[in-house]
Write a protein that holds these residues in place. Structure first.
Motif, mmCIF file in Angstrom:
data_model
loop_
_atom_site.group_PDB
_atom_site.id
_atom_site.type_symbol
_atom_site.label_atom_id
_atom_site.label_comp_id
_atom_site.label_asym_id
_atom_site.label_seq_id
_atom_site.Cartn_x
_atom_site.Cartn_y
_atom_site.Cartn_z
ATOM 1 N N ALA A 72 4.219 -5.750 7.068
ATOM 2 C CA ALA A 72 4.983 -6.343 8.166
ATOM 3 C C ALA A 72 5.921 -7.437 7.655
ATOM 4 O O ALA A 72 6.870 -7.794 8.336
ATOM 5 N N LYS A 73 5.681 -7.934 6.468
ATOM 6 C CA LYS A 73 6.511 -9.015 5.903
ATOM 7 C C LYS A 73 7.714 -8.467 5.133
ATOM 8 O O LYS A 73 8.840 -8.856 5.394
ATOM 9 N N CYS A 74 7.480 -7.539 4.196
ATOM 10 C CA CYS A 74 8.588 -7.051 3.356
ATOM 11 C C CYS A 74 9.004 -5.616 3.659
ATOM 12 O O CYS A 74 10.019 -5.146 3.157
ATOM 13 N N GLY A 75 8.223 -4.886 4.459
ATOM 14 C CA GLY A 75 8.581 -3.529 4.844
ATOM 15 C C GLY A 75 8.214 -2.451 3.839
ATOM 16 O O GLY A 75 8.567 -1.286 4.026
ATOM 17 N N LYS A 76 7.484 -2.795 2.792
ATOM 18 C CA LYS A 76 7.096 -1.829 1.756
ATOM 19 C C LYS A 76 6.031 -0.864 2.280
ATOM 20 O O LYS A 76 4.986 -1.280 2.771
ATOM 21 N N ASP A 77 6.313 0.445 2.171
ATOM 22 C CA ASP A 77 5.324 1.477 2.476
ATOM 23 C C ASP A 77 4.452 1.663 1.244
ATOM 24 O O ASP A 77 4.973 1.721 0.119
ATOM 25 N N GLN A 78 3.125 1.763 1.463
ATOM 26 C CA GLN A 78 2.204 1.830 0.335
ATOM 27 C C GLN A 78 0.857 2.384 0.776
ATOM 28 O O GLN A 78 0.608 2.535 1.974
ATOM 29 N N GLN A 79 0.007 2.626 -0.189
ATOM 30 C CA GLN A 79 -1.357 3.080 0.072
ATOM 31 C C GLN A 79 -2.093 1.997 0.864
ATOM 32 O O GLN A 79 -1.869 0.806 0.662
ATOM 33 N N ALA A 80 -2.980 2.408 1.775
ATOM 34 C CA ALA A 80 -3.774 1.453 2.555
ATOM 35 C C ALA A 80 -4.609 0.610 1.593
ATOM 36 O O ALA A 80 -5.330 1.141 0.748
ATOM 37 N N GLN A 81 -4.491 -0.696 1.711
ATOM 38 C CA GLN A 81 -5.207 -1.666 0.882
ATOM 39 C C GLN A 81 -5.155 -3.015 1.570
ATOM 40 O O GLN A 81 -4.480 -3.158 2.582
ATOM 41 N N GLN A 82 -5.833 -4.011 1.055
ATOM 42 C CA GLN A 82 -5.954 -5.287 1.755
ATOM 43 C C GLN A 82 -4.691 -6.141 1.721
ATOM 44 O O GLN A 82 -4.445 -6.911 2.638
ATOM 45 N N SER A 83 -3.885 -6.010 0.669
ATOM 46 C CA SER A 83 -2.672 -6.834 0.600
ATOM 47 C C SER A 83 -1.516 -6.038 0.002
ATOM 48 O O SER A 83 -1.721 -5.010 -0.664
ATOM 49 N N GLN A 96 2.419 -9.537 -1.852
ATOM 50 C CA GLN A 96 1.057 -10.070 -1.787
ATOM 51 C C GLN A 96 0.658 -10.569 -0.390
ATOM 52 O O GLN A 96 -0.313 -11.303 -0.227
ATOM 53 N N ASN A 97 1.409 -10.177 0.638
ATOM 54 C CA ASN A 97 1.044 -10.486 2.011
ATOM 55 C C ASN A 97 -0.342 -9.899 2.292
ATOM 56 O O ASN A 97 -0.580 -8.721 2.028
ATOM 57 N N VAL A 98 -1.259 -10.722 2.775
ATOM 58 C CA VAL A 98 -2.607 -10.241 3.093
ATOM 59 C C VAL A 98 -2.549 -9.570 4.464
ATOM 60 O O VAL A 98 -2.181 -10.192 5.450
ATOM 61 N N PHE A 99 -2.930 -8.299 4.499
ATOM 62 C CA PHE A 99 -2.864 -7.528 5.734
ATOM 63 C C PHE A 99 -3.975 -7.909 6.701
ATOM 64 O O PHE A 99 -3.813 -7.801 7.905
ATOM 65 N N GLY A 100 -5.093 -8.345 6.183
ATOM 66 C CA GLY A 100 -6.201 -8.787 7.020
ATOM 67 C C GLY A 100 -7.230 -9.507 6.180
ATOM 68 O O GLY A 100 -7.536 -9.068 5.072
ATOM 69 N N GLU A 101 -7.766 -10.596 6.707
ATOM 70 C CA GLU A 101 -8.841 -11.302 6.008
ATOM 71 C C GLU A 101 -10.020 -10.350 5.822
ATOM 72 O O GLU A 101 -10.717 -10.406 4.830
ATOM 73 N N TYR A 102 -10.215 -9.489 6.822
ATOM 74 C CA TYR A 102 -11.231 -8.452 6.735
ATOM 75 C C TYR A 102 -10.505 -7.125 6.584
ATOM 76 O O TYR A 102 -9.525 -6.852 7.274
ATOM 77 N N TYR A 103 -10.971 -6.302 5.664
ATOM 78 C CA TYR A 103 -10.419 -4.958 5.500
ATOM 79 C C TYR A 103 -11.552 -3.987 5.200
ATOM 80 O O TYR A 103 -12.382 -4.237 4.331
#
Length: 186
Positions: free
Chosen positions: A52-63, A68-75
């Motif tokens: 949501a910060k840089c728009g990079k499409d990537q494999q599902a992961q925590q950040s 290095q934007n953290v997608f969720g404290e819990y993943y």
């Protein structure tokens, strides 16, 4: 698409969008997807996210692998749940993530559901009780984000449905089982 950003949506705080495997559209969460589409997203099949910060499409992961934007404290890599830390845990037997902390819950194998420790040895077991819909709103209880209320007879209602019934001053027998003798009063 539901509003998003580093905050997420009305359902979850997260910093990514999930690519729905069913339609290849990006949504903040499965609930946002399901509310906008005519089909349901299988969260277990999610493989890709968009930062949501840089728009990079990537494999599902925590950040994010770029910013290095953290997608969720819990993943959870099984449920693909990204959220603020609510002491969630993945219950292998339920097959989904639950709000914890884990130490305050136990899994009843007969009911096939996690309950608060206070109910251990102190609830009436009904086989696969959470795999039934709420008898009031007719929506799923097992995967609901709304807490369940356990009736003395062992049946479940969404807590909000139970509270609404109390406000309406209903008195009824448990709606799932005509054999049930348990009565609760408003």
């Amino acid at each position: 698409m539901a509003a998003t950003g580093p905050e997420g949506c009305e359902h979850y705080r997260r910093g990514c969008l999930l690519k729905a495997p069913c339609c290849s559209r990006f949504y903040t969460c499965r609930l946002c997807h399901d509310g906008s589409e005519d089909h349901i997203m299988d969260r277990f099949q999610v493989r890709e996210v968009r930062c949501a910060k840089c728009g990079k499409d990537q494999q599902a992961q925590q950040s994010c692998e770029d910013c290095q934007n953290v997608f969720g404290e819990y993943y959870c890599s099984i449920c693909h749940l990204f959220d603020a830390d609510k002491k969630q845990y993945h219950c292998e037997k339920c097959g989904i993530c639950r709000i914890g902390p884990k130490e305050e819950f136990f899994h009843c194998s007969k009911c096939n559901l996690c309950f608060a420790m206070a109910l251990q040895g102190n609830h009436k077991c009904i086989e696969n009780v959470s795999r039934q819909d709420c008898p009031i709103c007719l929506e799923d209880i097992h995967t609901s984000r709304v807490a369940a209320h356990v009736l003395p007879c062992g049946h479940l209602l969404h807590r909000t449905c139970f509270e609404d019934m109390l406000k309406e001053s209903f008195a009824t027998t448990a709606p799932l089982d005509p054999q049930c003798n348990s009565i609760f009063w408003a």
